[in-house]
Design a protein around this motif. Structure first.
Motif, PDB file in Angstrom:
ATOM      1  N   LYS A 105       0.857  -1.204  -0.122  1.00 43.21           N
ATOM      2  CA  LYS A 105      -0.051  -0.088  -0.013  1.00 43.21           C
ATOM      3  C   LYS A 105       0.653   1.213   0.052  1.00 43.21           C
ATOM      4  O   LYS A 105       0.552   2.205  -0.771  1.00 43.21           O
TER       5      LYS A 105
ATOM      6  N   HIS B 170      -1.091   2.797  -6.982  1.00 45.61           N
ATOM      7  CA  HIS B 170      -2.349   2.243  -7.524  1.00 45.61           C
ATOM      8  C   HIS B 170      -2.964   1.351  -6.642  1.00 45.61           C
ATOM      9  O   HIS B 170      -4.025   0.861  -6.917  1.00 45.61           O
TER      10      HIS B 170
ATOM     11  N   ASP C  38      -4.598   1.113  -3.336  1.00 38.22           N
ATOM     12  CA  ASP C  38      -5.185   1.851  -2.458  1.00 38.22           C
ATOM     13  C   ASP C  38      -5.681   0.998  -1.149  1.00 38.22           C
ATOM     14  O   ASP C  38      -5.755   1.475  -0.131  1.00 38.22           O
TER      15      ASP C  38
ATOM     16  N   GLY D  44      -5.423  -0.180   4.707  1.00 47.00           N
ATOM     17  CA  GLY D  44      -6.164   0.494   3.901  1.00 47.00           C
ATOM     18  C   GLY D  44      -7.384   1.024   4.628  1.00 47.00           C
ATOM     19  O   GLY D  44      -7.409   0.678   5.981  1.00 47.00           O
TER      20      GLY D  44
ATOM     21  N   SER E 211      -8.068  -0.441  -6.184  1.00 45.43           N
ATOM     22  CA  SER E 211      -7.240   0.790  -6.754  1.00 45.43           C
ATOM     23  C   SER E 211      -8.516   1.882  -7.005  1.00 45.43           C
ATOM     24  O   SER E 211      -9.682   1.571  -7.524  1.00 45.43           O
ATOM     25  N   ASN E 212      -8.141   2.839  -6.704  1.00 42.86           N
ATOM     26  CA  ASN E 212      -8.790   4.431  -7.010  1.00 42.86           C
ATOM     27  C   ASN E 212      -8.650   4.865  -8.289  1.00 42.86           C
ATOM     28  O   ASN E 212      -9.215   5.760  -8.594  1.00 42.86           O
TER      29      ASN E 212
END
Length: 150
Positions: free
Chosen positions: A32, A37, A39, A60, A125-126
């Protein structure tokens, strides 16, 4: 980037002073913190004899998805298929369990011990469509190393 991280993964998994949960947590934190990428990074494991997954160490935002039935969501599908599942756009998946409204993509790679699928590594991933074949190979490497300490 992945080559440097592989060395750190090997360092974590070869540390016999740390227990398995600590090692898994260190892997989650490492990924993380070092891969832009990634997240949310976590491990899910088969919950005893039940046809469900139970959340293990993760890094996370907290998740409500502590237990995931086999077949449900991306993780539950991987528990049944025994195959990697890369989701470039979670909105395009009918059987997706939303962990957060910010998640745009997901990759799940099964973890095998002696040929049996006992769990998986799950990455949210955001960023839209961020995962490549290189991510898959890297996560397969991690799971092969994790299998040695389980």
């Amino acid at each position: 980037m992945f080559d440097t991280l592989k060395e750190q993964i090997l360092s974590i998994t070869s540390n016999s002073d740390a227990n398995t949960d600590t090692q898994l947590q260190q892997i989650c934190d490492l990924l993380k913190e070092n891969i832009p990428h990634y997240d949310w990074v976590g491990f899910y494991f088969k919950n005893g004899d039940k046809n469900e997954l139970k959340l293990g160490p993760y890094a996370g935002a907290p998740t409500d998805h502590i237990i995931i039935p086999f077949g449900k969501g991306i993780c539950g599908q991987v528990a049944v298929s025994n195959e990697n599942f890369v989701v470039p756009d979670v909105k395009a998946q009918d059987n997706y369990i939303a962990c957060s409204i910010t998640v745009k993509a997901e990759i799940v790679v099964p973890l095998f011990v002696n040929g049996e699928n006992i769990g998986q590594i799950d990455i949210d991933s955001n960023t839209a469509d961020p995962f490549t074949a290189e991510d898959e190979r890297f996560l397969e490497f991690i799971n092969a190393e994790v299998a040695k300490i389980l």
